[in-house]
Design a protein around this motif. Structure first.
Motif, mmCIF file in Angstrom:
data_model
loop_
_atom_site.group_PDB
_atom_site.id
_atom_site.type_symbol
_atom_site.label_atom_id
_atom_site.label_comp_id
_atom_site.label_asym_id
_atom_site.label_seq_id
_atom_site.Cartn_x
_atom_site.Cartn_y
_atom_site.Cartn_z
ATOM 1 N N PRO A 146 4.084 6.004 1.990
ATOM 2 C CA PRO A 146 4.555 7.365 2.275
ATOM 3 C C PRO A 146 4.238 8.353 1.145
ATOM 4 O O PRO A 146 5.064 9.171 0.780
ATOM 5 C CB PRO A 146 6.067 7.168 2.463
ATOM 6 N N SER A 147 3.033 8.265 0.588
ATOM 7 C CA SER A 147 2.573 9.201 -0.451
ATOM 8 C C SER A 147 1.692 10.254 0.222
ATOM 9 O O SER A 147 1.390 10.120 1.412
ATOM 10 C CB SER A 147 1.745 8.432 -1.484
ATOM 11 N N VAL A 148 1.255 11.271 -0.531
ATOM 12 C CA VAL A 148 0.379 12.298 0.051
ATOM 13 C C VAL A 148 -0.882 11.634 0.630
ATOM 14 O O VAL A 148 -1.302 11.932 1.748
ATOM 15 C CB VAL A 148 0.004 13.375 -0.997
ATOM 16 N N GLN A 149 -1.463 10.698 -0.139
ATOM 17 C CA GLN A 149 -2.685 10.029 0.321
ATOM 18 C C GLN A 149 -2.419 9.183 1.568
ATOM 19 O O GLN A 149 -3.218 9.200 2.510
ATOM 20 C CB GLN A 149 -3.259 9.121 -0.789
ATOM 21 N N GLU A 151 0.056 9.522 3.752
ATOM 22 C CA GLU A 151 0.387 10.380 4.899
ATOM 23 C C GLU A 151 -0.880 10.995 5.484
ATOM 24 O O GLU A 151 -1.052 11.043 6.699
ATOM 25 C CB GLU A 151 1.335 11.520 4.479
ATOM 26 N N SER A 152 -1.776 11.491 4.615
ATOM 27 C CA SER A 152 -2.981 12.150 5.144
ATOM 28 C C SER A 152 -3.887 11.139 5.843
ATOM 29 O O SER A 152 -4.523 11.467 6.850
ATOM 30 C CB SER A 152 -3.723 12.942 4.066
ATOM 31 N N LEU A 155 -2.302 10.640 9.186
ATOM 32 C CA LEU A 155 -2.527 11.827 10.031
ATOM 33 C C LEU A 155 -3.954 11.837 10.587
ATOM 34 O O LEU A 155 -4.174 12.172 11.756
ATOM 35 C CB LEU A 155 -2.288 13.111 9.225
ATOM 36 N N ASP A 185 16.870 9.686 -3.859
ATOM 37 C CA ASP A 185 16.304 11.015 -4.114
ATOM 38 C C ASP A 185 16.396 11.895 -2.863
ATOM 39 O O ASP A 185 16.525 11.384 -1.743
ATOM 40 C CB ASP A 185 14.853 10.883 -4.585
ATOM 41 N N LYS A 186 16.298 13.214 -3.098
ATOM 42 C CA LYS A 186 16.480 14.207 -2.031
ATOM 43 C C LYS A 186 15.541 13.981 -0.844
ATOM 44 O O LYS A 186 15.934 14.064 0.309
ATOM 45 C CB LYS A 186 16.205 15.615 -2.594
ATOM 46 N N MET A 187 14.269 13.695 -1.183
ATOM 47 C CA MET A 187 13.241 13.573 -0.154
ATOM 48 C C MET A 187 13.524 12.385 0.779
ATOM 49 O O MET A 187 13.468 12.509 2.003
ATOM 50 C CB MET A 187 11.918 13.330 -0.859
ATOM 51 N N THR A 188 13.857 11.234 0.189
ATOM 52 C CA THR A 188 14.147 10.035 0.975
ATOM 53 C C THR A 188 15.417 10.246 1.807
ATOM 54 O O THR A 188 15.466 9.854 2.976
ATOM 55 C CB THR A 188 14.303 8.810 0.040
ATOM 56 N N LYS A 191 14.697 12.312 4.806
ATOM 57 C CA LYS A 191 13.999 11.511 5.822
ATOM 58 C C LYS A 191 14.976 10.564 6.521
ATOM 59 O O LYS A 191 14.883 10.339 7.726
ATOM 60 C CB LYS A 191 12.860 10.698 5.179
#
Lengths: 199, 262
Positions: A146-149, A151-152, A155, A185-188, A191
């Protein structure tokens, strides 16, 4: 290091090429090999040669294997219509060890990283598309990090498979089992709330 | 410990431009900060520590960073990162992620470590928010490029011919010369056909996009022709200035080819 005999120096040099191994650790390992029984040292040397000679990529899922096809692809009891897409063999092992997936895998051997110049052509992505167009596939589970890489990459795969009659799913995100909400953390946490389930 | 070796602690806000895994669990991270410009440092245990770096070391996320360094030390020690914004709408959209990757690569390539440039920091912050909060459009990339060139001192001359100073309004069939970094009128072209033809309308839109307030930027919409021309002139100028093609652009083209085929 000059005090050591040439063969020991050579072994230290070779061992210090391993990731995370400095000269001091390499020296300790070399001296351990030196004092170990000859049989142990021989087994170590043979196992290094063996992995180099025998390990290759499975032509179907691109997992590491020592056979024509990997154990999972050869297993007739596995659901061939469900493919779990992972970035590398380590992630495959992590999913496999959970014991909750009975389908097959596809190892991409990397993730999209535009800033490092890693595009779809650097991944085993075309092979996945070919496999899906030839075989009967019901579901593709995108199990990239679930990192930027990650996720992209997920996608992009979802976009490429959009018009196919396949269920595309993404692994869930949330609080780990045994975790503590106040240390999440906030992000998790966001989600975990987004992907909450009925009880 | 002598005074010269004392470690000083700093607190700032910054965007993650890039990172590489290092050793067993460390990461070497490059930030673009508002107080110290580009900062490169090592985040020890970043891949394990859920407390000190909880999801903060993710590309283009904005964090409060605490780091320490000794005088003349190049690599700082990143002690703590706390996410301010991780731009969730960029992360869940492929085109937006690719655009944001291109913007941070541009910032990385056009800056050197330790040089503060608050305008550049604001530019990155404004445009990441713009991409996160609005629909994707190619204009955003072009206006970011022209503003980046302005704030880094590489602004191309678009208002007039760089040879005879003829204002763009009075120029017929202007051309863009990437080597000289500006517009040249047809008379000053001297039969050099390597120049890129550009319409006055495109130049005017780029000049507006360079100066307009960020909250009004979405009102500037370029025609297909102007998009193509501005992509060509800014692309060639950036390529000429950096001496190379950016990696994220190459990946963007690969993905375009692949998604068109499918």
């Amino acid at each position: 290091m000059t005090g050591y005999a040439a063969p020991i120096r050579r072994l230290i040099q070779e061992l210090s090429r391993f990731p995370g191994v400095g000269e001091k650790t390499a020296t300790r390992l070399a001296l351990h090999i030196l004092t170990a029984a000859e049989e142990d040292a021989r087994r170590l040397a043979e196992s290094i040669i063996e992995v180099k000679q025998k390990i290759r990529l499975c032509p179907i899922c691109f997992n590491l294997t020592d056979k024509e096809r990997c154990d999972i692809c050869r297993d007739a009891t596995r659901d061939k219509e469900a493919i779990c897409v992972v970035s590398d063999p380590d992630s495959l092992v992590a999913v496999e060890e959970s014991g909750s997936f009975q389908g097959t895998y596809h190892v991409l051997h990397g993730l999209l990283s535009p800033i490092d110049g890693i595009g779809p052509e650097s991944l085993r992505l075309q092979e996945l598309l070919d496999r899906i167009s030839h075989d009967s596939v019901r579901e593709v589970i995108l199990a990239t990090n679930p990192s930027v890489q990650g996720e992209s990459t997920a996608l992009l795969i979802a976009k490429l498979l959009h018009d196919k009659d396949i269920t595309i799913t993404r692994i869930a995100l949330g609080v780990p089992v045994g975790g503590d909400l106040k240390y999440t953390d906030k992000m998790t946490m966001a989600k975990a709330i987004e992907f909450r389930r009925g009880m | 410990m002598t005074k010269g070796h004392r470690r000083t602690t700093y607190k700032t806000t910054g965007f993650v431009l890039r990172f590489i895994d290092y050793g067993e669990s460390d990461r070497i991270v490059t930030f673009y900060t508002n107080d110290y410009g580009k900062v490169k440092g090592i985040a020890k245990g970043a891949r394990r520590s859920k407390k000190r770096f909880a999801n903060a070391i993710e590309l283009f996320s904005c964090s409060t960073i605490i780091f320490s360094k000794k005088p003349r030390q190049e690599l700082v020690l990143i002690e703590n990162c706390d996410v301010i914004n991780h731009y969730p709408d960029i992360r869940t959209d492929l085109e937006k992620t690719l655009t944001a990757s291109y913007l941070i690569e541009l910032i990385d390539q056009f800056t050197v470590e330790g040089k503060r440039n608050l305008q550049l920091f604001r530019l990155l912050k404004d445009f990441l928010e713009l991409i996160n909060n609005s629909d994707y459009s190619e204009e955003i990339i072009r206006f970011f490029e022209i503003r980046l060139l302005k704030h880094t001192g590489y602004e191309p001359v678009l208002e007039r011919c760089i040879v005879c100073n003829m204002p763009i309004d009075r120029t017929e069939n202007p051309f863009f010369n990437p080597k000289n970094g500006g517009i040249q009128c047809v008379k000053c072209r001297h039969n050099d056909f390597s120049f890129i033809p550009v319409s006055i309308g495109t130049v005017k839109m780029l000049l507006m996009g360079k100066e307009i307030e960020i909250d009004r930027i979405h009102r500037l919409i370029l025609s297909k022709k102007s998009l193509k021309e501005s992509r060509e002139i800014l692309g060639s100028f950036i390529r000429h200035t950096l001496g190379k093609e950016l990696k994220s652009l190459q990946v963007l083209n690969q993905i375009k080819r692949m998604t068109v085929q499918s």
